[in-house]
Design a protein around this motif. Structure first.
Motif, PDB file in Angstrom:
ATOM      1  N   ASP A  19       0.814  -1.220   0.000  1.00  0.00           N
ATOM      2  CA  ASP A  19       0.000   0.000   0.000  1.00  0.00           C
ATOM      3  C   ASP A  19       0.843   1.265   0.000  1.00  0.00           C
ATOM      4  N   LEU A  20       2.144   1.142   0.141  1.00  0.00           N
ATOM      5  CA  LEU A  20       3.003   2.327   0.119  1.00  0.00           C
ATOM      6  C   LEU A  20       3.002   2.913  -1.287  1.00  0.00           C
ATOM      7  N   GLU A  21       2.687   4.208  -1.429  1.00  0.00           N
ATOM      8  CA  GLU A  21       2.567   4.812  -2.747  1.00  0.00           C
ATOM      9  C   GLU A  21       3.922   4.999  -3.413  1.00  0.00           C
ATOM     10  N   SER A  22       4.917   5.429  -2.665  1.00  0.00           N
ATOM     11  CA  SER A  22       6.222   5.706  -3.252  1.00  0.00           C
ATOM     12  C   SER A  22       6.961   4.407  -3.541  1.00  0.00           C
ATOM     13  N   LEU A  23       7.367   4.230  -4.797  1.00  0.00           N
ATOM     14  CA  LEU A  23       8.100   3.026  -5.179  1.00  0.00           C
ATOM     15  C   LEU A  23       9.436   2.940  -4.457  1.00  0.00           C
ATOM     16  N   ASP A  24      10.066   4.108  -4.221  1.00  0.00           N
ATOM     17  CA  ASP A  24      11.361   4.104  -3.535  1.00  0.00           C
ATOM     18  C   ASP A  24      11.208   3.694  -2.077  1.00  0.00           C
ATOM     19  N   TYR A  25      10.192   4.229  -1.370  1.00  0.00           N
ATOM     20  CA  TYR A  25       9.962   3.846   0.020  1.00  0.00           C
ATOM     21  C   TYR A  25       9.634   2.350   0.114  1.00  0.00           C
ATOM     22  N   ARG A  26       8.838   1.871  -0.860  1.00  0.00           N
ATOM     23  CA  ARG A  26       8.477   0.457  -0.861  1.00  0.00           C
ATOM     24  C   ARG A  26       9.722  -0.414  -1.046  1.00  0.00           C
ATOM     25  N   ARG A  27      10.618   0.018  -1.941  1.00  0.00           N
ATOM     26  CA  ARG A  27      11.836  -0.744  -2.186  1.00  0.00           C
ATOM     27  C   ARG A  27      12.725  -0.772  -0.948  1.00  0.00           C
ATOM     28  N   VAL A  28      12.867   0.379  -0.251  1.00  0.00           N
ATOM     29  CA  VAL A  28      13.698   0.429   0.946  1.00  0.00           C
ATOM     30  C   VAL A  28      13.132  -0.471   2.042  1.00  0.00           C
ATOM     31  N   ARG A  29      11.798  -0.425   2.251  1.00  0.00           N
ATOM     32  CA  ARG A  29      11.165  -1.251   3.279  1.00  0.00           C
ATOM     33  C   ARG A  29      11.315  -2.740   2.936  1.00  0.00           C
ATOM     34  N   ARG A  30      11.156  -3.076   1.625  1.00  0.00           N
ATOM     35  CA  ARG A  30      11.297  -4.460   1.208  1.00  0.00           C
ATOM     36  C   ARG A  30      12.709  -4.974   1.473  1.00  0.00           C
ATOM     37  N   SER A  31      13.710  -4.156   1.126  1.00  0.00           N
ATOM     38  CA  SER A  31      15.102  -4.549   1.339  1.00  0.00           C
ATOM     39  C   SER A  31      15.405  -4.769   2.814  1.00  0.00           C
ATOM     40  N   ARG A  32      14.840  -3.907   3.681  1.00  0.00           N
ATOM     41  CA  ARG A  32      15.059  -4.031   5.124  1.00  0.00           C
ATOM     42  C   ARG A  32      14.447  -5.332   5.656  1.00  0.00           C
ATOM     43  N   PHE A  33      13.253  -5.675   5.164  1.00  0.00           N
ATOM     44  CA  PHE A  33      12.594  -6.892   5.630  1.00  0.00           C
ATOM     45  C   PHE A  33      13.352  -8.145   5.181  1.00  0.00           C
ATOM     46  N   ILE A  34      13.811  -8.125   3.909  1.00  0.00           N
ATOM     47  CA  ILE A  34      14.563  -9.282   3.411  1.00  0.00           C
ATOM     48  C   ILE A  34      15.817  -9.498   4.253  1.00  0.00           C
ATOM     49  N   LYS A  35      16.515  -8.415   4.567  1.00  0.00           N
ATOM     50  CA  LYS A  35      17.744  -8.523   5.359  1.00  0.00           C
ATOM     51  C   LYS A  35      17.452  -9.087   6.743  1.00  0.00           C
ATOM     52  N   ALA A  36      16.379  -8.582   7.395  1.00  0.00           N
ATOM     53  CA  ALA A  36      16.051  -9.036   8.745  1.00  0.00           C
ATOM     54  C   ALA A  36      15.655 -10.515   8.755  1.00  0.00           C
ATOM     55  N   VAL A  37      14.840 -10.908   7.754  1.00  0.00           N
ATOM     56  CA  VAL A  37      14.405 -12.311   7.686  1.00  0.00           C
ATOM     57  C   VAL A  37      15.597 -13.233   7.444  1.00  0.00           C
ATOM     58  N   ASN A  38      16.464 -12.848   6.509  1.00  0.00           N
ATOM     59  CA  ASN A  38      17.607 -13.701   6.191  1.00  0.00           C
ATOM     60  C   ASN A  38      18.589 -13.819   7.355  1.00  0.00           C
ATOM     61  N   GLN A  39      18.793 -12.727   8.107  1.00  0.00           N
ATOM     62  CA  GLN A  39      19.676 -12.790   9.267  1.00  0.00           C
ATOM     63  C   GLN A  39      19.108 -13.735  10.323  1.00  0.00           C
ATOM     64  N   TYR A  40      17.800 -13.645  10.565  1.00  0.00           N
ATOM     65  CA  TYR A  40      17.165 -14.512  11.556  1.00  0.00           C
ATOM     66  C   TYR A  40      17.231 -15.973  11.114  1.00  0.00           C
ATOM     67  N   TYR A  41      16.881 -16.222   9.829  1.00  0.00           N
ATOM     68  CA  TYR A  41      16.842 -17.597   9.339  1.00  0.00           C
ATOM     69  C   TYR A  41      18.248 -18.198   9.265  1.00  0.00           C
ATOM     70  N   GLN A  42      19.252 -17.362   8.976  1.00  0.00           N
ATOM     71  CA  GLN A  42      20.638 -17.817   8.947  1.00  0.00           C
ATOM     72  C   GLN A  42      21.071 -18.291  10.322  1.00  0.00           C
ATOM     73  N   ALA A  43      20.642 -17.552  11.360  1.00  0.00           N
ATOM     74  CA  ALA A  43      21.006 -17.925  12.726  1.00  0.00           C
ATOM     75  C   ALA A  43      20.296 -19.204  13.171  1.00  0.00           C
ATOM     76  N   GLN A  44      19.047 -19.410  12.655  1.00  0.00           N
ATOM     77  CA  GLN A  44      18.275 -20.565  13.088  1.00  0.00           C
ATOM     78  C   GLN A  44      18.573 -21.821  12.268  1.00  0.00           C
ATOM     79  N   GLU A  45      18.693 -21.637  10.934  1.00  0.00           N
ATOM     80  CA  GLU A  45      18.777 -22.793  10.039  1.00  0.00           C
ATOM     81  C   GLU A  45      20.101 -22.881   9.291  1.00  0.00           C
ATOM     82  N   GLY A  46      20.948 -21.873   9.428  1.00  0.00           N
ATOM     83  CA  GLY A  46      22.242 -21.912   8.754  1.00  0.00           C
ATOM     84  C   GLY A  46      22.202 -21.521   7.290  1.00  0.00           C
TER      85      GLY A  46
END
Length: 449
Positions: free
Chosen positions: A400-427
């Motif tokens: 729902d974020l209108e700005s494509l740039d804001y959406r891209r930044v938020r998406r990148s932040r979420f991917i990084k957080a998920v991957n860091q967590y999953y890396q710690a749990q599952e390697g």
């Protein structure tokens, strides 16, 4: 013999003067289009408008902003003058390149791409716009406006936009934008359906409405690959009427349609550089030899009227009494809904609801581990392993974020957080980037438990 030589010399002198007079008419151009795949080794650069040089064109075509990954052979680069700045626009890219005299400077400060493939760029009242036409596996008519201060493209909010529709002939006339003979495209659902008529955007009221092309010989096939050119009072679309190749002309002031069979059809479709000024355009081949397009010249002899453009009935503007009625009716409905909700809440017994494993509609932070755990659970539960950027945004709650740039930044932040967590749990990382096999320009995301 001397007399014959004199007349031959006079003939070629007249041709030279005629060509020069035609060339002078395009020195102040409305747009200039460049074929990025063409070789310009033998091009006659002196025939271009003043200020457009070999170094300028070749540095643009060889720019690192342009590569086969983003530019297709049928998409030209477009040059405009906006507030005395010479700007270059690239298909499938949000880059806005400004000529500094020594090179091209990118005014776009974001990193997004792939949304505006086959776009129609235009300048109106000193502002730069991009409309449509294809991105992320679907056609669209999204209108974007470039913010020169922030260096980003902002979406223009409009009412009743056509869904999955991209026009082929897009022509601007004051406050109106015609979008005709397009196609509905949505590749995930295998939607490829030609539109025999089209739509019109009222820029003043910021609303779309449908229109009808009232002529009997409309093509049954897709016209997606045929180019169109926007002139001051006319829109020109390359068109096949019955068995005849020619020009379908939209007379903007009359809202009428004309057709002319034209032997230069191929030269208008395939060119090295094209320049338009007012109601005329000139198309240069790879040697710089010109082919002129001037609808006003011998108009009645060359063009035959084939139909009209008819518009749907626009909603009448409301007076004070009508607005008062609708406002009161809306308030009454709102109060009724609130009353029903209040009654239902107090009627139910207060019970503690279990904690939901679903994410909220929009997540403002990923700092909390509980948010990340729920996000990982949602990704693991998703039935498809390969998702596009829109599906990933929906999973993250950022669509729902209108700005494509804001959406891209938020998406990148979420991917990084998920991957860091999953890396710690599952390697290993849970989300990886890959390219579509069908279209290498499209970035996909693979969910790999």
């Amino acid at each position: 013999m001397k007399a014959a030589l004199f007349f031959v010399g006079l003939f070629f002198s007249c041709l030279t003067l005629l060509a020069q007079s035609e060339q002078d008419s395009v020195d102040r151009f409305d747009w200039l289009k460049i074929n990025p795949t063409e070789s310009y080794a033998d091009f006659a650069w002196e025939r271009l408008p003043k200020g457009i040089t070999q170094a300028m064109v070749e540095s643009l075509v060889d720019s690192p902003n342009i590569s086969d990954e983003y530019i297709t052979s049928e998409d030209p680069l477009t040059l405009y003058y906006v507030k005395d700045q010479l700007l270059a626009l690239l298909p499938c890219r949000f880059d806005v390149l400004r000529w500094t005299g020594a090179g091209w400077e990118n005014l776009y400060k974001g990193t997004s791409s792939g949304f505006n493939c086959h776009p129609h760029f235009f300048v109106r009242e000193g502002s730069l716009y991009s409309m449509g036409r294809y991105g992320f596996w679907e056609g669209h008519s999204e209108l974007l406006k470039f913010d020169f201060v922030k260096g980003i493209w902002d979406p223009v909010s409009v009412a009743s936009p056509p869904n999955n529709y991209a026009g082929v002939g897009i022509f601007v006339d004051g406050d109106r934008v015609f979008s005709i003979l397009g196609e509905y495209i949505h590749q995930p659902s295998q939607l490829f359906e030609p539109e025999k008529n089209g739509y019109v955007l009222d820029l003043k009221n910021q609303s779309w409405s449908s229109l009808q092309l009232d002529f009997p010989e409309k093509s049954e096939n897709s016209l997606w690959i045929l180019p169109a050119y926007d002139l001051k009072d006319y829109g020109i679309q390359l068109y096949q009427l019955k068995a005849n190749l020619g020009l379908l002309l939209v007379h903007k002031k009359e809202n009428s349609l004309y057709f002319s069979q034209n032997n230069d059809f191929g030269k208008f479709k395939l060119f090295s550089i094209a320049v338009a000024s007012g109601n005329s355009a000139v198309f240069f081949d790879k040697y710089g030899d010109p082919t002129f397009l001037s609808p006003e010249k011998d108009f009645e002899e060359r063009f035959k009227k084939v139909g009209e453009i008819r518009f749907t009935q626009q909603a009448a503007s409301f007076g004070i009494e009508e607005w008062s009625f609708y406002i009161l009716a809306g308030l009454g409905i709102l109060m009724a809904v609130v009353g029903i909700l209040w009654w239902r809440m107090h009627l139910k017994s207060k019970k503690e609801e279990p904690v939901s494993s679903e994410l909220p509609e929009a997540i403002g932070t990923v700092d909390g581990e509980e948010d990340i755990v729920r996000m990982v659970a949602r990704l693991l539960a998703y039935p498809v392993a390969l998702v596009d950027v829109h599906q990933l945004d929906q999973l993250f709650g950022t669509s729902d974020l209108e700005s494509l740039d804001y959406r891209r930044v938020r998406r990148s932040r979420f991917i990084k957080a998920v991957n860091q967590y999953y890396q710690a749990q599952e390697g290993k990382e849970l989300i990886g980037r890959t390219k579509s096999e069908a279209d290498k320009r499209i970035i996909l995301y693979r969910i790999s438990p």
